[in-house]
Design a protein around this motif. Structure first.
Motif, PDB file in Angstrom:
ATOM      1  N   ILE A  40       2.351  88.386 -11.655  1.00 25.08           N
ATOM      2  CA  ILE A  40       2.120  87.611 -10.423  1.00 25.08           C
ATOM      3  C   ILE A  40       0.685  87.754  -9.924  1.00 25.08           C
ATOM      4  N   ALA A  46       3.210  94.225  -6.556  1.00 27.53           N
ATOM      5  CA  ALA A  46       4.272  93.788  -5.650  1.00 27.53           C
ATOM      6  C   ALA A  46       4.192  94.564  -4.338  1.00 27.53           C
ATOM      7  N   ILE A  78      11.128  90.339 -10.498  1.00 30.53           N
ATOM      8  CA  ILE A  78      10.286  90.239  -9.303  1.00 30.53           C
ATOM      9  C   ILE A  78      10.927  89.222  -8.362  1.00 30.53           C
ATOM     10  N   THR A 115      11.231  87.268  -4.732  1.00 26.55           N
ATOM     11  CA  THR A 115      10.528  86.817  -3.529  1.00 26.55           C
ATOM     12  C   THR A 115      11.555  86.663  -2.417  1.00 26.55           C
ATOM     13  N   GLU A 161       6.849  86.173   3.412  1.00 25.99           N
ATOM     14  CA  GLU A 161       7.408  86.365   2.078  1.00 25.99           C
ATOM     15  C   GLU A 161       6.878  87.660   1.469  1.00 25.99           C
ATOM     16  N   TYR A 162       7.786  88.412   0.873  1.00 23.76           N
ATOM     17  CA  TYR A 162       7.435  89.675   0.229  1.00 23.76           C
ATOM     18  C   TYR A 162       7.856  89.629  -1.238  1.00 23.76           C
ATOM     19  N   LYS A 163       7.064  90.267  -2.080  1.00 28.42           N
ATOM     20  CA  LYS A 163       7.392  90.396  -3.496  1.00 28.42           C
ATOM     21  C   LYS A 163       7.985  91.784  -3.728  1.00 28.42           C
ATOM     22  N   ASP A 206      13.800  82.139  -6.982  1.00 27.02           N
ATOM     23  CA  ASP A 206      12.908  83.139  -6.397  1.00 27.02           C
ATOM     24  C   ASP A 206      13.010  84.491  -7.103  1.00 27.02           C
TER      25      ASP A 206
END
Length: 243
Positions: free
Chosen positions: A103, A107, A143, A145, A194-196, A220
């Motif tokens: 990404i 993260a 991963i 989201t 938004e968080y990864k 996601d």
């Protein structure tokens, strides 16, 4: 007619089941179920099966040659336990950092479960075998989201079981498993942000009480190919050792 008896024996302390079926013209029907525990200990080695040993020895030599090479060093013994431990947090760190290859950045949070880590990391030499023993499952990096509201719910899931492996976040948990406070990178969680989250595919499905993950759609959830947790762990240890 005397009932047929089928015995299933499962080692390592798992209950062995004895199923009794009554024979009749219409087929079999379950008559009763009995069970007991069979302890697998060193006592069973007193009378080894020479035929089995002869069959397994060549394979054992091959496995040992693969698993015994030293790939790293550990400055201290690391175990896994709740609410947090060095080993569980290390694996969460590895997941979180490994996300950058897919990404473009680390993260926000890394999450693993205690149940996925099956033994401790020894002090001193680390071999391939050690990593396989710690992470024997074929779990892969996922991963996810998710917004801040769901992330807080995930942290509540973690608090309810009194902790899991975590990276990038700090949780305050009460003695009865309630989430009192949570921060990511030292900041309060924003509900709409938004968080990864880097985790295991198994957990991303909502398993092991992490039900918040199940509320995230497949679109996601990023599942990189050939990114097993074991391989990521091996990469981390060997790159640190040989760099």
């Amino acid at each position: 007619m005397k009932p047929n008896r089928i015995m299933c024996m499962i080692p390592a302390g798992i209950a062995a089941g004895i199923f009794m079926f009554s024979s009749c013209h219409s087929g079999y029907s379950l008559a009763s179920v009995e069970g007991n525990r069979i302890e697998v200990t060193a006592a069973l080695d007193a009378n080894p099966d020479s035929t089995a040993i002869a069959i397994l020895t060549p394979y054992q030599k091959t496995v040992d040659s693969i698993m015994s090479p030293v790939i790293g060093q550990s400055a201290r013994f690391m175990d896994r336990f709740r609410p947090e431990s060095e080993l569980s947090n290390l694996v969460a760190d590895i997941l979180r950092c490994s996300a950058s290859a897919y990404i473009g950045r680390i993260a926000d949070v890394g999450v693993t479960n205690m149940g996925g880590l099956r033994t401790a990391l020894p002090e001193g030499d680390i071999t391939y075998g050690n990593i396989y023993e710690i992470t024997p499952f074929e779990n892969t990096l996922c991963i996810v989201t998710m917004n801040g509201s769901l992330l807080r719910e995930l942290f509540e899931n973690i608090a309810a079981v009194h902790g899991e492996g975590l990276s990038g976040a700090c949780l305050e948990i009460s003695g009865d498993g309630k989430l009192l406070d949570a921060t990511v990178a030292g900041k309060e969680i924003e509900d709409s942000k938004e968080y990864k989250v880097a985790t295991l595919d198994y957990l991303a499905e909502g398993n092991d009480h992490m039900t918040a993950f199940a509320k995230v759609g497949d679109a996601d959830k990023l599942l990189p190919e050939k990114a097993t947790v074991r391989q990521l762990f091996l990469n981390y240890v060997s790159s640190s050792f040989f760099s």
